[in-house]
Design a protein around this motif. Sequence first.
Motif, mmCIF file in Angstrom:
data_model
loop_
_atom_site.group_PDB
_atom_site.id
_atom_site.type_symbol
_atom_site.label_atom_id
_atom_site.label_comp_id
_atom_site.label_asym_id
_atom_site.label_seq_id
_atom_site.Cartn_x
_atom_site.Cartn_y
_atom_site.Cartn_z
ATOM 1 N N GLY A 137 0.823 -1.217 0.000
ATOM 2 C CA GLY A 137 0.000 0.000 0.000
ATOM 3 C C GLY A 137 0.850 1.258 0.000
ATOM 4 N N THR A 138 1.828 1.308 0.903
ATOM 5 C CA THR A 138 2.676 2.506 0.964
ATOM 6 C C THR A 138 3.618 2.596 -0.230
ATOM 7 N N SER A 139 4.153 1.460 -0.674
ATOM 8 C CA SER A 139 5.057 1.476 -1.834
ATOM 9 C C SER A 139 4.336 1.943 -3.088
ATOM 10 N N MET A 140 3.141 1.421 -3.309
ATOM 11 C CA MET A 140 2.391 1.815 -4.502
ATOM 12 C C MET A 140 1.956 3.270 -4.419
ATOM 13 N N THR A 141 1.601 3.731 -3.223
ATOM 14 C CA THR A 141 1.233 5.138 -3.058
ATOM 15 C C THR A 141 2.408 6.033 -3.423
ATOM 16 N N MET A 142 3.587 5.646 -2.984
ATOM 17 C CA MET A 142 4.756 6.487 -3.236
ATOM 18 C C MET A 142 5.202 6.428 -4.694
#
Length: 173
Positions: free
Chosen positions: A117-122
Amino acid sequence: MSWRVCNRITVVMWSGSFILSRVPTIIKPLVFCRGNQLNHVACEILVVLELACGDLSTLKTFMFFQTFFVLISPLVFIVVSYICIIASLLGIHSAYGRSKAFSTCVSHLTVVIMFYGTSMTMYMGQARFSSTLKYISLTYGVVTPVLNPFIYSLRNKEVKEAFKKILSKYSVM
Protein backbone atom coordinates in the motif's frame (compact mmCIF):
# COMPACT_ATOMS: atom_id res chain seq x y z
CA MET A 1 13.84 -25.65 -0.70
CA SER A 2 17.42 -26.65 -1.27
CA TRP A 3 20.40 -24.34 -0.70
CA ARG A 4 21.12 -24.46 -4.42
CA VAL A 5 17.64 -23.13 -5.31
CA CYS A 6 17.83 -20.55 -2.52
CA ASN A 7 21.23 -19.31 -3.75
CA ARG A 8 19.99 -19.07 -7.34
CA ILE A 9 16.93 -17.08 -6.31
CA THR A 10 19.15 -14.76 -4.28
CA VAL A 11 21.56 -14.19 -7.17
CA VAL A 12 18.71 -13.51 -9.61
CA MET A 13 17.02 -11.05 -7.22
CA TRP A 14 20.21 -9.15 -6.38
CA SER A 15 21.33 -9.03 -10.02
CA GLY A 16 17.90 -7.97 -11.23
CA SER A 17 17.66 -5.26 -8.58
CA PHE A 18 21.08 -3.89 -9.48
CA ILE A 19 20.29 -3.84 -13.20
CA LEU A 20 16.86 -2.25 -12.69
CA SER A 21 18.36 0.45 -10.49
CA ARG A 22 21.00 1.31 -13.12
CA VAL A 23 18.67 1.55 -16.13
CA PRO A 24 17.24 5.02 -15.29
CA THR A 25 20.74 6.53 -15.16
CA ILE A 26 21.51 5.03 -18.56
CA ILE A 27 18.26 6.34 -20.09
CA LYS A 28 18.78 9.90 -18.92
CA PRO A 29 21.79 10.97 -16.86
CA LEU A 30 20.66 13.55 -14.32
CA VAL A 31 21.91 17.11 -14.17
CA PHE A 32 21.35 18.74 -10.78
CA CYS A 33 20.60 22.41 -10.29
CA ARG A 34 18.49 22.70 -7.14
CA GLY A 35 20.98 22.34 -4.31
CA ASN A 36 22.49 19.27 -2.79
CA GLN A 37 20.48 18.57 0.35
CA LEU A 38 17.62 16.14 0.61
CA ASN A 39 14.94 16.65 3.24
CA HIS A 40 14.40 12.93 3.55
CA VAL A 41 15.29 9.85 5.59
CA ALA A 42 16.74 7.89 2.64
CA CYS A 43 18.08 8.62 -0.81
CA GLU A 44 14.87 7.75 -2.67
CA ILE A 45 14.95 8.23 -6.44
CA LEU A 46 11.79 10.36 -6.39
CA VAL A 47 13.41 12.81 -3.99
CA VAL A 48 16.62 12.90 -6.02
CA LEU A 49 14.55 13.75 -9.11
CA GLU A 50 13.28 16.87 -7.31
CA LEU A 51 16.87 18.19 -7.42
CA ALA A 52 17.31 17.51 -11.14
CA CYS A 53 16.85 19.97 -13.99
CA GLY A 54 15.56 19.48 -17.50
CA ASP A 55 12.85 17.36 -19.02
CA LEU A 56 12.41 14.23 -16.95
CA SER A 57 9.18 13.00 -18.54
CA THR A 58 10.85 10.05 -20.34
CA LEU A 59 12.60 8.98 -17.16
CA LYS A 60 9.45 9.34 -15.06
CA THR A 61 7.43 7.33 -17.59
CA PHE A 62 10.04 4.57 -17.60
CA MET A 63 10.17 4.57 -13.81
CA PHE A 64 6.37 4.31 -13.61
CA PHE A 65 6.36 1.20 -15.82
CA GLN A 66 9.38 -0.25 -14.02
CA THR A 67 7.62 0.28 -10.68
CA PHE A 68 4.44 -1.19 -12.08
CA PHE A 69 6.32 -4.34 -13.09
CA VAL A 70 8.35 -4.61 -9.88
CA LEU A 71 5.41 -4.03 -7.52
CA ILE A 72 2.41 -5.44 -9.38
CA SER A 73 3.88 -8.76 -10.56
CA PRO A 74 4.68 -10.06 -7.05
CA LEU A 75 1.41 -8.62 -5.76
CA VAL A 76 -0.54 -10.51 -8.43
CA PHE A 77 1.31 -13.68 -7.44
CA ILE A 78 0.41 -13.09 -3.77
CA VAL A 79 -3.25 -12.40 -4.59
CA VAL A 80 -3.53 -15.54 -6.77
CA SER A 81 -1.85 -17.56 -4.01
CA TYR A 82 -4.31 -16.24 -1.44
CA ILE A 83 -7.26 -17.04 -3.68
CA CYS A 84 -6.03 -20.64 -3.82
CA ILE A 85 -5.36 -20.68 -0.06
CA ILE A 86 -8.81 -19.28 0.78
CA ALA A 87 -10.48 -21.78 -1.56
CA SER A 88 -8.74 -24.64 0.25
CA LEU A 89 -9.49 -23.13 3.68
CA LEU A 90 -13.17 -23.04 2.89
CA GLY A 91 -12.94 -26.80 2.48
CA ILE A 92 -11.93 -27.23 6.14
CA HIS A 93 -14.97 -28.59 7.95
CA SER A 94 -14.26 -27.59 11.55
CA ALA A 95 -14.83 -23.97 12.54
CA TYR A 96 -11.80 -24.07 14.84
CA GLY A 97 -9.50 -25.31 12.08
CA ARG A 98 -10.81 -22.73 9.63
CA SER A 99 -10.42 -19.96 12.23
CA LYS A 100 -6.84 -20.97 13.06
CA ALA A 101 -5.88 -21.15 9.37
CA PHE A 102 -7.43 -17.73 8.62
CA SER A 103 -5.60 -16.15 11.56
CA THR A 104 -2.31 -17.29 10.03
CA CYS A 105 -3.25 -15.58 6.77
CA VAL A 106 -4.30 -12.33 8.46
CA SER A 107 -0.84 -11.65 9.92
CA HIS A 108 0.80 -12.07 6.52
CA LEU A 109 -1.86 -9.99 4.76
CA THR A 110 -1.31 -7.19 7.29
CA VAL A 111 2.36 -6.99 6.34
CA VAL A 112 1.58 -7.28 2.62
CA ILE A 113 -0.99 -4.47 2.76
CA MET A 114 1.31 -2.19 4.78
CA PHE A 115 4.24 -2.71 2.42
CA TYR A 116 2.49 -2.72 -0.94
CA GLY A 117 0.00 0.00 0.00
CA THR A 118 2.68 2.51 0.96
CA SER A 119 5.06 1.48 -1.83
CA MET A 120 2.39 1.82 -4.50
CA THR A 121 1.23 5.14 -3.06
CA MET A 122 4.76 6.49 -3.24
CA TYR A 123 5.97 5.10 -6.54
CA MET A 124 2.82 4.97 -8.63
CA GLY A 125 2.14 8.67 -8.50
CA GLN A 126 -0.21 9.40 -5.63
CA ALA A 127 2.20 11.20 -3.29
CA ARG A 128 4.05 14.16 -4.76
CA PHE A 129 5.02 16.33 -1.79
CA SER A 130 8.43 15.85 -0.23
CA SER A 131 7.13 15.79 3.34
CA THR A 132 4.53 13.16 2.42
CA LEU A 133 7.14 11.07 0.60
CA LYS A 134 9.32 11.13 3.70
CA TYR A 135 6.65 9.58 5.91
CA ILE A 136 5.49 7.09 3.30
CA SER A 137 9.03 5.83 2.69
CA LEU A 138 9.54 5.65 6.45
CA THR A 139 6.46 3.42 6.69
CA TYR A 140 7.51 0.85 4.09
CA GLY A 141 11.23 1.11 4.75
CA VAL A 142 11.34 1.14 8.56
CA VAL A 143 7.95 0.66 10.23
CA THR A 144 6.88 -2.44 8.28
CA PRO A 145 10.16 -4.35 8.85
CA VAL A 146 10.16 -3.37 12.55
CA LEU A 147 6.55 -4.46 13.04
CA ASN A 148 7.00 -7.65 11.03
CA PRO A 149 8.44 -9.77 13.90
CA PHE A 150 5.79 -8.46 16.30
CA ILE A 151 2.95 -9.21 13.91
CA TYR A 152 4.14 -12.77 13.36
CA SER A 153 5.14 -13.43 16.97
CA LEU A 154 1.69 -12.42 18.28
CA ARG A 155 0.49 -15.76 16.96
CA ASN A 156 2.81 -17.52 19.41
CA LYS A 157 0.95 -18.64 22.55
CA GLU A 158 3.81 -17.70 24.93
CA VAL A 159 4.13 -14.24 23.40
CA LYS A 160 0.37 -13.71 23.74
CA GLU A 161 0.48 -14.71 27.40
CA ALA A 162 3.43 -12.37 28.11
CA PHE A 163 1.69 -9.53 26.25
CA LYS A 164 -1.54 -10.06 28.26
CA LYS A 165 0.50 -10.13 31.48
CA ILE A 166 2.17 -6.82 30.65
CA LEU A 167 -1.14 -5.21 29.66
CA SER A 168 -2.87 -6.40 32.82
CA LYS A 169 0.02 -5.10 34.94
CA TYR A 170 -0.32 -1.59 33.45
CA SER A 171 -4.12 -1.57 33.40
CA VAL A 172 -4.22 -2.06 37.20
CA MET A 173 -2.28 1.16 37.76
